[in-house]
Design a protein around this motif. Structure first.
Motif, short mmCIF file in Angstrom:
data_model
loop_
_atom_site.label_atom_id
_atom_site.label_comp_id
_atom_site.label_asym_id
_atom_site.label_seq_id
_atom_site.Cartn_x
_atom_site.Cartn_y
_atom_site.Cartn_z
N UNK A 1 53.41 7.76 56.22
CA UNK A 1 53.93 6.97 57.33
C UNK A 1 52.88 6.80 58.42
N UNK A 2 52.12 7.87 58.67
CA UNK A 2 51.04 7.78 59.67
C UNK A 2 50.00 6.76 59.21
N UNK A 3 49.65 6.83 57.93
CA UNK A 3 48.65 5.88 57.42
C UNK A 3 49.14 4.44 57.57
N UNK A 4 50.42 4.23 57.24
CA UNK A 4 50.97 2.88 57.36
C UNK A 4 50.87 2.39 58.81
N UNK A 5 51.14 3.28 59.75
CA UNK A 5 51.08 2.90 61.17
C UNK A 5 49.64 2.61 61.61
N UNK A 6 48.69 3.45 61.16
CA UNK A 6 47.27 3.23 61.54
C UNK A 6 46.83 1.86 61.04
N UNK A 7 47.17 1.56 59.78
CA UNK A 7 46.70 0.31 59.18
C UNK A 7 47.45 -0.90 59.73
N UNK A 8 48.71 -0.70 60.10
CA UNK A 8 49.49 -1.80 60.67
C UNK A 8 48.87 -2.21 62.01
N UNK A 9 48.45 -1.20 62.76
CA UNK A 9 47.84 -1.47 64.07
C UNK A 9 46.57 -2.30 63.93
N UNK A 10 45.83 -2.04 62.86
CA UNK A 10 44.58 -2.79 62.61
C UNK A 10 44.84 -4.09 61.86
N UNK A 11 46.08 -4.33 61.49
CA UNK A 11 46.48 -5.50 60.67
C UNK A 11 45.73 -5.54 59.34
N UNK A 12 45.51 -4.35 58.77
CA UNK A 12 44.85 -4.26 57.46
C UNK A 12 45.68 -3.33 56.56
N UNK A 13 46.83 -3.80 56.09
CA UNK A 13 47.69 -2.91 55.29
C UNK A 13 47.06 -2.54 53.95
N UNK A 14 47.59 -1.49 53.34
CA UNK A 14 47.14 -1.11 52.00
C UNK A 14 47.42 -2.24 51.03
N UNK A 15 46.54 -2.35 50.01
CA UNK A 15 46.79 -3.38 48.99
C UNK A 15 47.32 -2.80 47.69
N UNK A 16 46.98 -1.54 47.44
CA UNK A 16 47.48 -0.91 46.21
C UNK A 16 47.41 0.60 46.30
N UNK A 17 48.28 1.23 45.53
CA UNK A 17 48.26 2.69 45.38
C UNK A 17 48.20 2.94 43.88
N UNK A 18 47.11 3.58 43.46
CA UNK A 18 46.89 3.82 42.05
C UNK A 18 47.30 5.25 41.73
N UNK A 19 48.26 5.39 40.82
CA UNK A 19 48.72 6.73 40.43
C UNK A 19 48.08 7.10 39.09
N UNK A 20 47.38 8.24 39.06
CA UNK A 20 46.82 8.74 37.81
C UNK A 20 47.74 9.84 37.28
N UNK A 21 48.29 9.63 36.09
CA UNK A 21 49.23 10.63 35.58
C UNK A 21 48.67 11.32 34.34
#
Ligand code: AMP
Length: 190
Positions: free
Chosen positions: A94-114
């Motif tokens: 949630x903190x990361x989402x807020x930091x990136x929202x403030x910069x207007x540069x949201x995450x583009x992908x989350x890669x899960x290695x299983x």
């Protein structure tokens, strides 16, 4: 490309992050590496992190979030980044989402290695032989896997709900895993 890598310890996130960072020409930001560098240099941050790392526990969010927030102000993240080892719980996500929202540069992908647990434990014990990491001893490995299951795994559904999650199998040839990751990411908007 603004990317987060998720997966249990020993899934090969660090190795894959290096290849992906090279492929996309973006920095690889590993919170574990930053903590280890601080530990080695004997900084206050390193001292704050040490007891938690030695036990396989998460370093408190207050310390970790500030460190990541600062790292994301560096010039080299202008074209993107690969975060490896952060976020490690939903509060950090949630903190990361807020930091990136403030910069207007949201995450583009989350890669899960299983990878299956048996494979993960075997790899971590093998790494312990080579790298001599304090936290690769058997009891600490066990705790790190528990912490992953209890605290980190919930971020997978968090990111699935955000429509960002891409899962890749972390079993098999290293180069094949990188190729599947790159192919999956090529479908993500850049
Ligand atoms: P890693 O190299 O990613 O396995 O991280 C090694 C250790 O550093 C972890 O077991 C934690 O003690 C600490 N650490 C790394 N990233 C984080 C994070 N995002 N939050 C809290 N602790 C972390």
């Amino acid at each position: 490309m603004r990317l987060v890598l998720v997966g249990p310890p020993g899934a090969g996130k660090g190795t894959q992050a290096q290849f992906l960072a090279e492929h996309f020409s973006i920095p690889h930001i590993s919170t574990g590496d930053i903590f280890r560098a601080n530990l080695k240099a004997g900084t206050d941050l390193g001292k704050q992190a040490q007891t938690f790392m030695d036990r396989g526990e998460l370093v408190p969010d207050s310390v970790t979030n500030e460190m990541v927030k600062d790292r994301l102000t560096h010039d080299d993240v202008a074209n993107g980044f690969i975060l490896d080892g952060f976020p490690r719980n939903v509060a950090q996500a949630e903190v990361l989402r807020a930091i990136l929202a403030e910069k207007k540069t949201p995450l583009q992908a989350v890669l899960e290695f299983s990878a299956p647990d048996t494979e993960i434990i075997a790899r971590l014990l093998q790494r312990a032989e080579i790298e001599k990491r304090v936290d690769d001893q058997e009891d600490v490995i066990k705790r790190r896997l528990e912490v992953y299951a209890e605290q980190t795994a919930p971020i997978i559904s968090f990111y699935r709900n955000e429509g960002l999650l891409i899962s890749v199998s972390a079993v098999g040839d290293i180069k094949d895993i990188t190729a599947s990751a790159i192919s999956a990411l090529s479908r993500v908007a850049q």
